[in-house]
Write a protein that holds these residues in place. Structure first.
Motif, PDB file in Angstrom:
ATOM      1  N   LYS A  73      -8.032   3.736  -4.418  1.00 12.27           N
ATOM      2  CA  LYS A  73      -6.957   3.530  -5.407  1.00 12.27           C
ATOM      3  C   LYS A  73      -6.836   4.727  -6.353  1.00 12.27           C
ATOM      4  CE  LYS A  73      -7.643  -0.271  -7.817  1.00 12.27           C
ATOM      5  NZ  LYS A  73      -7.576  -1.615  -8.423  1.00 12.27           N
ATOM      6  N   LYS A  74      -7.996   5.317  -6.694  1.00 10.36           N
ATOM      7  CA  LYS A  74      -8.014   6.387  -7.684  1.00 10.36           C
ATOM      8  C   LYS A  74      -7.293   7.638  -7.190  1.00 10.36           C
ATOM      9  CE  LYS A  74     -12.612   6.182  -8.047  1.00 10.36           C
ATOM     10  NZ  LYS A  74     -13.973   6.490  -8.534  1.00 10.36           N
ATOM     11  N   THR A 117      -7.952   3.148  16.590  1.00  8.46           N
ATOM     12  CA  THR A 117      -7.962   4.155  15.531  1.00  8.46           C
ATOM     13  C   THR A 117      -7.139   3.715  14.331  1.00  8.46           C
ATOM     14  OG1 THR A 117      -8.215   5.817  17.254  1.00  8.46           O
ATOM     15  CG2 THR A 117      -7.604   6.601  15.075  1.00  8.46           C
ATOM     16  N   ILE A 118      -5.973   3.143  14.603  1.00 10.32           N
ATOM     17  CA  ILE A 118      -5.124   2.692  13.488  1.00 10.32           C
ATOM     18  C   ILE A 118      -5.832   1.582  12.711  1.00 10.32           C
ATOM     19  CG2 ILE A 118      -3.268   0.955  13.508  1.00 10.32           C
ATOM     20  CD1 ILE A 118      -1.920   3.392  12.674  1.00 10.32           C
ATOM     21  N   GLU A 119      -6.551   0.722  13.439  1.00 11.86           N
ATOM     22  CA  GLU A 119      -7.297  -0.342  12.767  1.00 11.86           C
ATOM     23  C   GLU A 119      -8.413   0.222  11.910  1.00 11.86           C
ATOM     24  OE1 GLU A 119      -7.967  -3.989  13.328  1.00 11.86           O
ATOM     25  OE2 GLU A 119      -6.444  -4.476  14.801  1.00 11.86           O
ATOM     26  N   ARG A 120      -9.057   1.271  12.393  1.00 17.51           N
ATOM     27  CA  ARG A 120     -10.146   1.879  11.627  1.00 17.51           C
ATOM     28  C   ARG A 120      -9.591   2.501  10.350  1.00 17.51           C
ATOM     29  NH1 ARG A 120     -14.902  -0.368  12.789  1.00 17.51           N
ATOM     30  NH2 ARG A 120     -15.400  -0.251  15.003  1.00 17.51           N
ATOM     31  N   LEU A 121      -8.380   3.083  10.437  1.00 17.38           N
ATOM     32  CA  LEU A 121      -7.755   3.657   9.240  1.00 17.38           C
ATOM     33  C   LEU A 121      -7.516   2.552   8.208  1.00 17.38           C
ATOM     34  CD1 LEU A 121      -6.322   5.847   7.593  1.00 17.38           C
ATOM     35  CD2 LEU A 121      -4.265   5.450   8.956  1.00 17.38           C
ATOM     36  N   LYS A 122      -6.953   1.445   8.699  1.00 21.56           N
ATOM     37  CA  LYS A 122      -6.714   0.301   7.799  1.00 21.56           C
ATOM     38  C   LYS A 122      -8.018  -0.178   7.194  1.00 21.56           C
ATOM     39  CE  LYS A 122      -2.805  -1.975  10.056  1.00 21.56           C
ATOM     40  NZ  LYS A 122      -2.514  -3.133  10.907  1.00 21.56           N
ATOM     41  N   GLU A 123      -9.075  -0.163   8.021  1.00 27.14           N
ATOM     42  CA  GLU A 123     -10.370  -0.653   7.577  1.00 27.14           C
ATOM     43  C   GLU A 123     -10.901   0.176   6.414  1.00 27.14           C
ATOM     44  OE1 GLU A 123     -14.390  -2.011   9.853  1.00 27.14           O
ATOM     45  OE2 GLU A 123     -13.905   0.118  10.049  1.00 27.14           O
ATOM     46  N   ILE A 124     -10.774   1.488   6.516  1.00 25.39           N
ATOM     47  CA  ILE A 124     -11.248   2.356   5.442  1.00 25.39           C
ATOM     48  C   ILE A 124     -10.486   2.042   4.156  1.00 25.39           C
ATOM     49  CG2 ILE A 124     -11.533   4.731   4.635  1.00 25.39           C
ATOM     50  CD1 ILE A 124     -13.295   4.448   6.916  1.00 25.39           C
ATOM     51  N   PHE A 125      -9.174   1.870   4.272  1.00 27.83           N
ATOM     52  CA  PHE A 125      -8.368   1.518   3.103  1.00 27.83           C
ATOM     53  C   PHE A 125      -8.861   0.223   2.486  1.00 27.83           C
ATOM     54  CE2 PHE A 125      -5.368   4.645   2.504  1.00 27.83           C
ATOM     55  CZ  PHE A 125      -4.590   4.934   3.612  1.00 27.83           C
ATOM     56  N   LEU A 126      -9.064  -0.789   3.333  1.00 26.43           N
ATOM     57  CA  LEU A 126      -9.397  -2.116   2.823  1.00 26.43           C
ATOM     58  C   LEU A 126     -10.789  -2.166   2.216  1.00 26.43           C
ATOM     59  CD1 LEU A 126      -8.461  -4.999   2.488  1.00 26.43           C
ATOM     60  CD2 LEU A 126      -9.454  -5.521   4.705  1.00 26.43           C
ATOM     61  N   LEU A 127     -11.785  -1.644   2.960  1.00 24.18           N
ATOM     62  CA  LEU A 127     -13.164  -1.775   2.502  1.00 24.18           C
ATOM     63  C   LEU A 127     -13.462  -0.942   1.267  1.00 24.18           C
ATOM     64  CD1 LEU A 127     -15.229  -1.893   5.816  1.00 24.18           C
ATOM     65  CD2 LEU A 127     -14.378  -3.757   4.437  1.00 24.18           C
ATOM     66  N   HIS A 128     -12.686   0.145   1.064  1.00 24.62           N
ATOM     67  CA  HIS A 128     -12.971   1.015  -0.075  1.00 24.62           C
ATOM     68  C   HIS A 128     -11.786   1.092  -1.004  1.00 24.62           C
ATOM     69  CE1 HIS A 128     -16.626   2.061   1.985  1.00 24.62           C
ATOM     70  NE2 HIS A 128     -15.917   2.209   3.082  1.00 24.62           N
ATOM     71  N   LYS A 129     -11.066  -0.010  -1.091  1.00 21.94           N
ATOM     72  CA  LYS A 129      -9.815  -0.083  -1.853  1.00 21.94           C
ATOM     73  C   LYS A 129      -9.989   0.452  -3.268  1.00 21.94           C
ATOM     74  CE  LYS A 129      -8.294  -4.220  -3.268  1.00 21.94           C
ATOM     75  NZ  LYS A 129      -7.650  -4.405  -4.572  1.00 21.94           N
ATOM     76  N   ASP A 130     -11.043   0.030  -3.938  1.00 21.91           N
ATOM     77  CA  ASP A 130     -11.199   0.394  -5.350  1.00 21.91           C
ATOM     78  C   ASP A 130     -11.425   1.888  -5.554  1.00 21.91           C
ATOM     79  OD1 ASP A 130     -12.913  -2.725  -5.875  1.00 21.91           O
ATOM     80  OD2 ASP A 130     -10.813  -2.199  -6.245  1.00 21.91           O
ATOM     81  N   PHE A 188       0.015   3.368   5.247  1.00 21.14           N
ATOM     82  CA  PHE A 188      -0.249   3.807   3.881  1.00 21.14           C
ATOM     83  C   PHE A 188       0.568   2.992   2.879  1.00 21.14           C
ATOM     84  CE2 PHE A 188      -1.501   6.317   0.448  1.00 21.14           C
ATOM     85  CZ  PHE A 188      -0.392   6.687  -0.296  1.00 21.14           C
ATOM     86  N   LYS A 189       1.845   2.749   3.221  1.00 25.09           N
ATOM     87  CA  LYS A 189       2.713   2.002   2.302  1.00 25.09           C
ATOM     88  C   LYS A 189       2.206   0.578   2.111  1.00 25.09           C
ATOM     89  CE  LYS A 189       7.098   4.375   2.243  1.00 25.09           C
ATOM     90  NZ  LYS A 189       7.937   4.781   3.384  1.00 25.09           N
ATOM     91  N   GLN A 190       1.753  -0.030   3.220  1.00 24.84           N
ATOM     92  CA  GLN A 190       1.210  -1.389   3.121  1.00 24.84           C
ATOM     93  C   GLN A 190       0.021  -1.409   2.184  1.00 24.84           C
ATOM     94  OE1 GLN A 190       0.284  -2.533   7.188  1.00 24.84           O
ATOM     95  NE2 GLN A 190       1.719  -4.228   7.011  1.00 24.84           N
ATOM     96  N   PHE A 191      -0.828  -0.406   2.347  1.00 26.32           N
ATOM     97  CA  PHE A 191      -1.998  -0.351   1.497  1.00 26.32           C
ATOM     98  C   PHE A 191      -1.599  -0.149   0.042  1.00 26.32           C
ATOM     99  CE2 PHE A 191      -6.010   0.278  -0.232  1.00 26.32           C
ATOM    100  CZ  PHE A 191      -6.014   1.437  -0.989  1.00 26.32           C
ATOM    101  N   ALA A 192      -0.599   0.726  -0.185  1.00 25.25           N
ATOM    102  CA  ALA A 192      -0.153   0.990  -1.551  1.00 25.25           C
ATOM    103  C   ALA A 192       0.304  -0.293  -2.229  1.00 25.25           C
ATOM    104  CB  ALA A 192       0.969   2.018  -1.542  1.00 25.25           C
ATOM    105  N   SER A 193       0.924  -1.191  -1.446  1.00 27.21           N
ATOM    106  CA  SER A 193       1.435  -2.427  -2.052  1.00 27.21           C
ATOM    107  C   SER A 193       0.301  -3.350  -2.469  1.00 27.21           C
ATOM    108  CB  SER A 193       2.392  -3.138  -1.096  1.00 27.21           C
ATOM    109  OG  SER A 193       1.677  -3.586   0.025  1.00 27.21           O
ATOM    110  N   ILE A 194      -0.851  -3.294  -1.780  1.00 27.41           N
ATOM    111  CA  ILE A 194      -1.946  -4.163  -2.209  1.00 27.41           C
ATOM    112  C   ILE A 194      -2.893  -3.466  -3.168  1.00 27.41           C
ATOM    113  CG2 ILE A 194      -1.897  -5.502  -0.067  1.00 27.41           C
ATOM    114  CD1 ILE A 194      -4.671  -4.215   0.540  1.00 27.41           C
ATOM    115  N   ALA A 195      -2.710  -2.165  -3.325  1.00 29.57           N
ATOM    116  CA  ALA A 195      -3.614  -1.434  -4.203  1.00 29.57           C
ATOM    117  C   ALA A 195      -3.318  -1.724  -5.669  1.00 29.57           C
ATOM    118  CB  ALA A 195      -3.524   0.058  -3.929  1.00 29.57           C
ATOM    119  N   LYS A 196      -2.160  -2.321  -5.915  1.00 30.53           N
ATOM    120  CA  LYS A 196      -1.789  -2.564  -7.320  1.00 30.53           C
ATOM    121  C   LYS A 196      -2.637  -3.666  -7.943  1.00 30.53           C
ATOM    122  CE  LYS A 196       2.628  -2.108  -6.037  1.00 30.53           C
ATOM    123  NZ  LYS A 196       3.609  -3.124  -5.855  1.00 30.53           N
TER     124      LYS A 196
END
Lengths: 801, 178
Positions: free
Chosen positions: A770-771, A754-767, A793-801
């Motif tokens: 981001k909004k 489940t945690i991987e799937r959460l990361k996956e959603i962040f990564l695949l739909h980053k753009d 979430f914080k990890q994702f925030a750091s790459i969303a920039k």
């Protein structure tokens, strides 16, 4: 050899209209285009298989081009410019050609260099960074052919590295400019060190400082395996820098890059070099400039995997990078022609010096598993592997089998998106080879919990294989002890089955009878309105506007039961009675119920469920938000880690994104059509036409309506993502709290999944995601959340920039 | 002729896309000119898929072709009289790019252990789902001489021929010779 044009035909008179002369006249102007085509063909073909040596071909071509320069200079230079970045695998061949031309025609060489730089500026400003990289490679290589002075190339590369000093720019911009310098050095490092040793020292110091201090938050998100055993999954800049440093230590000696100009040294030595002024790097434009995404180097083999034959170059040997780059370029050039692509890969120049099959497979698998998105469609990789197996049946299938085995062994630490791709590729590949596989080799995993990665992988593979074949076939391809992993036969589970002799309750009996009535009515070709009347009579709705679940279930189960024969039957049924469905399931609760019922009846046939959900979305019987809610509902909890659930999830998000993108495009197109520039209109036919068309141009009201549509859709899109994240937080928090309460380990297969799937959603739909950062920060991913979830979430925030 | 760096020129060899080129086949029953047909083919989202087994299901075809993109619809080819699948179908994609990928990458690979062939189609019209052979199946199965268990065994003519041979004088001759 192209013929010279403008050959005077003595028997053509000025106004001759005889068919012969008319043809000749047409031929003259056609010949110009023909000559261009022929020149292009000649230039593109140099370096291909030939009975003559490359040197003599280059010599000959240079002579031909020199002769055609007076009449066809712009065309020739344009073709060479295209070659400079569109055929990167042949870079040194074309730099040598340019070198030979420069010797013969200095002015022409200068013009060409100018063109290169103008084009480079253009490519950088429109974010075509891959093309720009190849062009820079070309420009740098020209220093080896005495076309450009080392000082100019040195200053160019230095200027790129200095981009790291700019402030207020994204890291991806700095990264790219340093990357491109490193990527270029294999070609020009030797010459630059020889002629500009001090400047090179400075360059390396600057690069080293940048490489050592830059942050790499993306590394975790983009790696295929979470661990570095047995092969390190290096961050791409780190890896290339190590390779370049090692190459520099080795005095820039490698034996991969062809250097045809070496054979022409005495000739090229006499050439005059060109210089160019400091190159001004186009500035960063917020919102427009799009830099390439960082990468993690995919490594599945090392030298121990290729014990016989040529050695596999080490991780930090530049050869590893050069060969892979060359293969990638080959693949990209021939991506539309699978046969040609496979043939060229198998005929890689210098293939005797390397373990060719291993490197091809590692390169292709690396691309297939590239995160977030592969360079080419997944279907490309499947088809190229099949083609390679066909062309090299003695070697490729074996290496591919070894690789598959390795991938299987490391499933525990493989990124979940990659696991999905592995399942899809492996099952499709097997379907082309009669599903032959040594399943027994994987028999050990049967001892594990069936939810752990290895048995789960086999279950998903067999499910996919079944979709491409049929149940009995798949049951028969695996050994008997694999039976628990074989999927269920895809039979329907009709709730109101008439079972003779069964003890049905009065309520059940009533439902069964009602269902029979509905089925009979549909078979008798009743209209949708009649059905609504029937259903209203069976289930009179009280004064409350509450969703009548029983009524919906009776109708939908009966309908899907009747239409079970094939996809087409089910689609027709949904189409014919979508009005009834929309009436019976008009609110949010109803829509989720539709999905629940569909899943209930088709729980053994995930493929059918997926296509039905797709149709229901298309027909607007359900909407994207209700699909998301349904997938996270307790009803779906037992299936939450199954691949089909995520197929539906990603399909739904994709549909929503496509919908918004389409409306956006329509709005832009409308706004363009609405521009009616009265001032520019003259009194001619064209303007007249434009004026009359402007009557039909969209007006402010139309545009406003379209804007509202776009806004509504964007709102729906945001709602969808927020629902998904909110539900993730709910189920993860719940699990963590319960585990803590029961003093159990929280890190179960379900949790990891489940945690991987959460990361996956962040990564695949980053753009997209981001909004919504501020909304997510303030409403969802708040500080009181469990740290395990907040970290993601914080990890994702750091790459969303 | 001054150089314009904004002009995007691509080398012709890079535009080669043999998988997507039109084949020589043209539908003889097409209502319209050759030109019309070719224009439709060049812009089509629909593919003809051939050499399927009679037993290959809609579900199998859907699974395979969905790997290139979203399907708009799938129409099974049927025997004109029996109304059962007779080894071909039409696949219509939502986007042309998906159809191009299918032509490049699925054409020539296997479904149900058979190598399938894809070709551009001008667009499905009611009636085109029926085989045009005399016996109701596809024309190619009329003339086929080999034994293909996935397509009803021998072709129509071959079956007729063998019937004639087992009863006529030629058959007797064969028997005495073996």
């Amino acid at each position: 050899m192209p013929r010279r044009p403008h050959q005077k035909d003595s028997d053509t008179d000025e106004d001759g209209r005889t068919s012969a002369s008319f043809t000749k006249r047409r031929k003259t102007s056609e010949t110009t285009e023909e000559i261009e085509k022929r020149l292009e063909s000649l230039i593109c073909r140099v370096g291909e298989k030939s009975s003559s040596s490359l040197e003599s071909n280059l010599e000959g071509l240079a002579a031909v081009l020199e002769a055609d320069l007076p009449n066809f200079k712009p065309q020739i230079l344009q073709i060479l410019l295209c070659c400079s970045y569109q055929l990167p695998e042949k870079c040194p061949i074309y730099t040598t050609l340019v070198g030979l031309l420069n010797v013969r025609n200095y002015k022409c060489g200068g013009e060409f260099v100018e063109m290169l730089l103008l084009k480079l500026k253009r490519l950088l400003s429109i974010s075509q960074f891959e093309n720009a990289r190849f062009l820079i490679q070309f420009v740098s290589d020209l220093v080896n052919c005495n076309v450009i002075a080392p000082a100019s190339v040195m200053s160019l590369l230095d200027g790129f590295v200095d981009v790291t000093k700019q402030e207020g720019i994204p890291q991806s911009r700095k990264d790219w400019y340093v990357y491109v310098v490193m990527a270029t050095l294999p070609w020009c490092g030797a010459t630059l060190t020889e002629k500009k040793v001090d400047e090179m020292e400075v360059l390396f110091t600057k690069m080293q400082r940048y490489i050592m201090t830059r942050q790499k938050p993306h590394h975790d998100f983009l790696r295929v395996w979470a661990i570095d055993e047995p092969h390190p999954q290096e961050e791409y800049m780190d890896c290339l820098f190590a390779q370049i440093c090692k190459l520099r230590e080795d005095n820039w000696v490698e034996d991969i890059l062809p250097r045809p100009y070496k054979a022409f040294e005495p000739v090229l030595e006499n050439a005059l070099q060109h210089t160019f002024p400091d190159f001004v790097v186009p500035p960063h434009i917020e919102g427009t400039s799009l830099y390439p995404i960082p990468k993690v180097i995919f490594r599945i083999f090392d030298y121990t995997d290729c014990p016989e034959g040529p050695l596999l170059p080490g991780n930090h040997a530049i050869e590893r990078w050069l060969i892979e780059e060359s293969m990638r370029n080959m693949i990209n050039t021939n991506k539309y022609d699978k046969k040609e692509c496979a043939t060229r890969l198998l005929n890689f120049p210098g293939k005797e010096k390397i373990p060719l099959n291993h490197m091809i497979i590692e390169c292709l698998l690396g691309d297939m598993f590239r995160l977030p998105v592969s360079p080419l469609q997944q279907i490309f990789y499947t088809s190229i592997f099949i083609e390679l197996c066909r062309l090299q049946p003695g070697m490729i299938p074996q290496v591919l089998a070894i690789a598959s085995d390795m991938l299987f062994e490391r499933l525990d630490t493989m990124n979940i998106t990659c696991v999905d791709r592995f399942v899809n590729w492996f099952s499709h590949h097997l379907s082309n080879f009669q599903f032959r596989w040594t399943w027994d080799d994987w028999g050990d995993c049967l001892q594990e919990d069936f939810n752990s990665p290895k048995p789960k992988f086999i279950r998903e593979v067999l499910e996919k294989c079944m979709r491409l074949a049929f149940f009995a076939r798949i049951r028969d391809i695996v050994p008997q002890d694999f039976e628990p992993l074989v999927p269920q036969p895809p039979k329907i589970c009709f709730k109101y089955e008439v079972v003779p002799g069964a003890n049905a309750s009065e309520d059940d009996h009533m439902m069964i009878t009602s269902s029979q009535k509905i089925i009979a009515a549909i078979k008798n070709k009743c209209q949708d309105d009649e059905l609504i009347v029937m259903l209203e009579e069976m289930f009179p709705q009280g004064p409350e506007q509450v969703h009548n679940g029983k009524r919906l279930e009776l109708f939908l189960q009966s309908l899907l039961f009747l239409a079970q024969k094939s996809f087409s039957h089910s689609f027709s049924a949904l189409f014919k009675f979508h009005k009834v469905l929309k009436w019976a399931a008009s609110d949010e609760e109803g829509k989720v119920d539709v999905l629940r019922i569909t899943k209930d009846i088709w729980r053994n046939h995930p493929q059918m469920l997926i296509v039905l959900v797709d149709r229901m979305l298309r027909m607007e019987i359900v909407d994207c938000s209700s699909v998301a809610k349904w997938l996270f509902s307790p009803d779906m909890a037992p299936d939450f880690t199954r691949m089909y659930v995520w197929e539906i999830m990603h399909m739904t998000i994709r549909k929503m994104n496509k919908h918004v993108a389409r409306l956006d495009a329509s709005l832009v197109e409308m706004q363009e059509r609405a521009i009616v520039d009265d001032k520019k209109m003259d009194d001619d036919e064209e303007s007249d036409m434009r004026r009359s068309y402007s009557v039909f141009a969209p007006n402010e009201e139309d545009i406003q309506k379209m804007k509202e549509q776009v806004d509504t859709a964007s709102g729906e899109q945001k709602k969808l993502f927020l629902i998904i994240f909110q539900r993730f937080i709910m189920i993860l928090s719940d699990h963590l709290a319960r585990s803590a309460g029961l003093h159990k380990n929280y890190n179960t297969s379900w949790y990891k999944n489940t945690i991987e799937r959460l990361k996956e959603i962040f990564l695949l739909h980053k753009d997209m995601v981001k909004k919504y950062m501020s909304t997510m920060e303030n409403l969802l991913f708040t500080v009181d959340l469990d740290p395990h979830i907040l970290t993601v979430f914080k990890q994702f925030a750091s790459i969303a920039k | 002729m001054t150089f314009d760096p904004t002009q995007d020129v691509i080398l012709r060899p890079l535009l080669k896309d043999p998988g997507c080129d039109l084949t020589a086949y043209r539908d003889q029953h097409f209502k319209g000119s050759r030109n019309d047909q070719e224009n439709l083919l060049r812009n089509s989202n629909t593919l003809y898929v051939g050499n399927l087994s009679y037993y290959t299901t809609e579900e199998q075809i859907h699974e395979l072709f969905s790997k290139c993109g979203d399907l708009k619809r799938l129409v099974m080819g049927l025997d004109k009289f029996k109304k059962t699948p007779c080894g071909f179908c039409f696949v219509e994609y939502m986007e042309r790019s998906s159809a191009e990928d299918a032509m490049r990458y699925i054409n020539g690979t296997r479904l149900d252990d058979r190598v399938v062939r894809t070709d551009w189609d001008a667009g499905f019209k009611e009636g085109r789902q029926y085989g045009r052979g005399k016996r109701g199946g596809q024309v190619r199965d009329e003339y086929r001489m080999d034994f293909d268990p996935g397509r009803g065994g021998f072709g129509a003519r071959a079956q007729l021929k063998s019937e004639k041979q087992t009863t006529g004088p030629a058959a007797e001759k064969e028997e005495t010779e073996t």
